[in-house]
Design an enzyme around this catalytic site. Structure first.
Site, PDB file in Angstrom:
ATOM      1  N   GLU A 140       0.811  -1.221   0.000  1.00 43.16           N
ATOM      2  CA  GLU A 140       0.000   0.000   0.000  1.00 43.16           C
ATOM      3  C   GLU A 140       0.846   1.273   0.000  1.00 43.16           C
ATOM      4  OE1 GLU A 140      -2.975  -0.324   3.095  1.00 43.16           O
ATOM      5  OE2 GLU A 140      -4.197  -1.561   1.784  1.00 43.16           O
ATOM      6  N   GLU A 184      -6.365  -8.231  -0.619  1.00 43.32           N
ATOM      7  CA  GLU A 184      -6.807  -8.266   0.781  1.00 43.32           C
ATOM      8  C   GLU A 184      -8.298  -8.000   0.841  1.00 43.32           C
ATOM      9  OE1 GLU A 184      -4.879  -5.518   3.414  1.00 43.32           O
ATOM     10  OE2 GLU A 184      -2.904  -5.873   2.532  1.00 43.32           O
TER      11      GLU A 184
HETATM   12  C1  GLA Z   1      -4.254  -2.695   4.848  1.00 47.01           C
HETATM   13  C2  GLA Z   1      -2.857  -3.268   4.961  1.00 47.01           C
HETATM   14  C3  GLA Z   1      -2.772  -4.494   5.819  1.00 47.01           C
HETATM   15  C4  GLA Z   1      -3.668  -4.362   7.031  1.00 47.01           C
HETATM   16  C5  GLA Z   1      -5.079  -4.110   6.568  1.00 47.01           C
HETATM   17  C6  GLA Z   1      -6.080  -4.060   7.696  1.00 47.01           C
HETATM   18  O1  GLA Z   1      -4.938  -3.089   3.756  1.00 47.01           O
HETATM   19  O2  GLA Z   1      -2.277  -3.538   3.723  1.00 47.01           O
HETATM   20  O3  GLA Z   1      -1.435  -4.677   6.200  1.00 47.01           O
HETATM   21  O4  GLA Z   1      -3.222  -3.321   7.820  1.00 47.01           O
HETATM   22  O5  GLA Z   1      -5.109  -2.859   5.939  1.00 47.01           O
HETATM   23  O6  GLA Z   1      -7.382  -3.798   7.236  1.00 47.01           O
END
Ligand code: GLA
Ligand code: ZN
Length: 686
Positions: free
Chosen positions: A157, A314
């Protein structure tokens, strides 16, 4: 005839798995062993490893510890599970910040942060780049032939910005390259305003709360630079990966419509797009709206690579702990929301996280394995069920979506639009795009979500809500699209500025004036709660009747060839055109001069869809809260019908129906979907 290869031909099925952090559990060998048993039980075939493992991989500068990761990789491979192996740059060891403070980001207020948290390194720092290059090279060399290695998960991210001196220098360099002369820069930024003219490159600084905040051209270029520099950092991270493992696909996980980075600029640098999806199911908004907004982002991610399947890198198996209210997914929602991603083009369903940690701020975030540690939980069973369904969807892997409709959601436009002072401080650009998207979602019509630089010629209907910024060439391509027979829909507050955020002279909507056949002379802003009305004219060519509310923004336009479909009812502009159509070449261009209530958008688009014969996935519109989406391999269609309501819904399949992909049974006529229920049908390509 498949359209795309699997993400990595090593694995020809849907990828199902989660972020896995064994580095948090190195002192718990029994848990690491149990993980493997549970991964198989959960029908997982890939996990993302090492995302935040730098401190475990390089506990001291130059001392590398790979033994633990070797063991994990080997055991994954022995258990038939693949690794989506991360580069660890998203969070760094304390020694690195301590020894080389330049890696610590400087905030807009010019304060350097202390060590801690994550996602906060300087993208320019040569030291950081060198350290990242070293560890990425070591990872690639060590695991290049490892049977478990499936995909590179580069960093995590990417986001934020750094205002340190190194970044300022790079910014100035980037500007010099872009403008060549200060005169050109001053012109582009309209710096004579408030005497902000620059006389030396070294005077230029990034925007700051206690410094420059009024120069929109600067703000826009700074945002472009942040994207440029982040992308440059990403390419830097990829160098050793590409050199040592040229066949292993590379991705970095995006954050939906995160405003800080123009993801379109990244598209070509990635082998596969991936994103992290955290909708607020069962929240303040009806799930039907949440579902459509999530669908919008899935479509955007698919469109980034022109229809190539993406990764849902995710999602949460249950609740998202950082949301104000971390509500559990109701029974059925996990499977439904996972299949939603697939319906829109995902070839993976992945989670954050595999196992809840014992400490740290994410210990209560949803996970496949709860603190209780066994598989006898509701969430674990939900996850296993997703894996079981995905195993039945092999024919869908690599298929695409071929929409006739595209909606422009453009980052640069958004940056410029949101920075503008007036006509209302809150612009609601993203919300407006959602509201124009919703009628298609609810009619069961696939949409591509594109930016203004994309090729329009593959679509029949092009929608550009609030296209405030029109970059060079865009109006020409829109005009050609319409002249060639396409249908274009534009709204109020379009065609206002050029690529530098300088207003067009000679009348709005600037270069779109001709194709739309109107001149927008003024725009009225209404207070919250104030309304005007749009009255549809008798026998208008769309056959719309009645009166609709107009709120917030009302453009006062003049016809220059367009025809009126609706007029304002009240105020000093009563009777003036509010909805118009201009016939241009073989096509038509519609202008919606005001921000109208949702019912208007639903009726307007329903008529337009019928008029220009845009194909619905099902012949009949599904009930409210149900959508139909379709993926195709060019020969067969895979139709996903998804019920986002907590009630049973009757859906009319119309036409020939199809074969239930999972059971092989023929489905025809009217079918019943359970609450949060779904069905996937296979049929001949429509
Ligand atoms: C983000 C991050 C993860 C985690 C999630 C939790 O997407 O990439 O490492 O922190 O949020 O929702
Ligand atoms: Zn910096």
């Amino acid at each position: 005839m498949k359209k795309y290869q699997p993400i990595n031909p090593k694995l020809t099925r849907f990828i199902h798995g989660a972020d896995y952090n064994p580095d948090q559990w190195l002192d718990y060998p029994e848990i690491l062993a149990e993980d493997l048993r549970l991964m198989n039980l959960a029908n997982c075939n890939a996990v993302s490893v090492g995302i935040f493992a730098w401190a475990a991989l390089e506990p001291e500068e130059g001392r590398f510890e790979f033994a633990w990761l070797d063991r994990i990789m080997d055991q994954l491979a022995e258990n038939g599970i693949y690794a989506i192996l991360a580069t660890p740059s998203a969070a760094r060891p304390a020694w690195l910040s301590q020894k080389y403070p330049e890696v610590l980001r400087v905030e807009a207020d010019r304060r350097r942060i202390l060590h801690g948290n994550r996602h906060n390194h300087c993208y320019t720092s040569p030291v950081y780049r060198e350290k990242v290059l070293t560890i990425n090279t070591k990872l690639a060399e060590r695991y290049k032939d490892h049977p478990a290695l499936l995909v590179w998960h580069v960093s995590n991210e990417y986001g934020g910005e750094c205002h340190c001196e190194l970044c300022q220098e790079k910014f100035r360099e980037w500007l010099r390259h872009k403008y060549q002369t200060l005169k050109a820069l001053n012109d582009a930024w309209w710096t004579a305003f408030w005497s902000h003219t620059y006389t030396d490159w070294s005077q230029i600084e990034s925007p700051a709360p206690h410094g420059e905040g009024s120069n929109h051209g600067l703000a826009l270029d700074w945002k472009r630079f942040v994207t440029h520099q982040t992308l440059d950092f990403f390419r830097h991270e990829c160098k050793p990966l590409k050199a040592i493992t040229p066949d292993v696909p590379v991705t970095t996980n995006f954050m939906g419509t995160y405003p800080g980075l123009d993801y379109w600029k990244f598209a070509d640098a990635l082998d596969v797009v991936s994103w992290d999806s955290y909708p607020r199911w069962h929240g303040r908004k009806p799930d039907t709206r949440t579902a459509a907004e999530t669908a919008f982002v899935h479509d955007l991610n698919r469109s980034l690579k022109r229809g190539k399947p993406f990764m849902l890198m995710e999602s949460t198996p249950s609740m998202t702990n950082w949301q104000e209210v971390a509500k559990l997914k109701r029974p059925g929602m996990h499977l439904l929301s996972s299949l939603q991603a697939v319906a829109h083009g995902a070839d993976t369903v992945q989670y954050f996280q595999w196992r809840k940690g014992r400490g740290g701020s994410e210990k209560f975030h949803g996970a496949v394995v709860d603190h209780v540690g066994h598989e006898r939980t509701r969430v674990f069973q939900d996850v296993a069920a997703v894996g079981a369904v995905l195993k039945g969807l092999d024919p869908v892997v690599g298929t695409t979506v071929e929409p006739e409709v595209a909606l422009i959601f453009d980052w640069e436009n958004r940056w410029a639009l949101e920075d503008a002072q007036g006509p209302r401080q809150e612009k609601k650009y993203e919300e407006t795009c959602h509201r124009h998207y919703y009628p298609f979602w609810s009619q069961g019509i696939p949409v591509d979500v594109i930016n203004a630089d994309c090729d329009f010629s593959r679509y029949r209907l092009l929608i550009a809500p609030m296209l405030y910024m029109v970059r060079p060439g865009v109006a020409e391509r829109i005009s050609r699209f319409v002249a060639d027979g396409g249908t274009f829909v534009a709204t109020y507050w379009s065609g206002i500025v050029d690529e530098h955020d300088r207003c067009f002279l000679g009348g709005f909507p600037g270069p779109l004036r001709k194709v739309l056949g109107i001149w927008a002379e003024e725009i009225d802003a209404l207070y919250d709660g104030e309304v005007n009305y749009v009255v549809m004219t008798a026998e208008n060519s769309l056959g719309l009747t009645g009166v609709y509310q107009a709120r917030e923004l009302c453009d006062l336009i003049h016809l220059e060839g367009a025809e009126t479909l609706g007029v304002y009812k009240e105020d000093f502009y009563a009777g003036r055109p509010a909805v118009t159509v201009n016939r241009f070449g073989k096509g038509e261009a519609y202008y919606l001069a005001s921000r109208n209530e949702d019912q208007f958008l639903e009726d307007f688009y329903a008529r337009l869809i019928d008029k220009i014969k845009i194909k619905r996935v099902l012949p009949v519109k599904p009930p409210t809260g149900v959508t139909a989406q379709v993926r195709t391999d060019g020969v067969r269609d895979f139709v996903f019908i998804l019920n986002f309501t907590a009630e049973q819904q009757a859906v009319d399949l119309g036409g020939e129906g199809g074969k239930n992909l999972l059971t092989g049974e023929v489905a025809q006529g009217q079918i019943q979907l359970d609450p949060y229920g779904w069905i996937i049908l296979e049929r001949k390509k429509a």
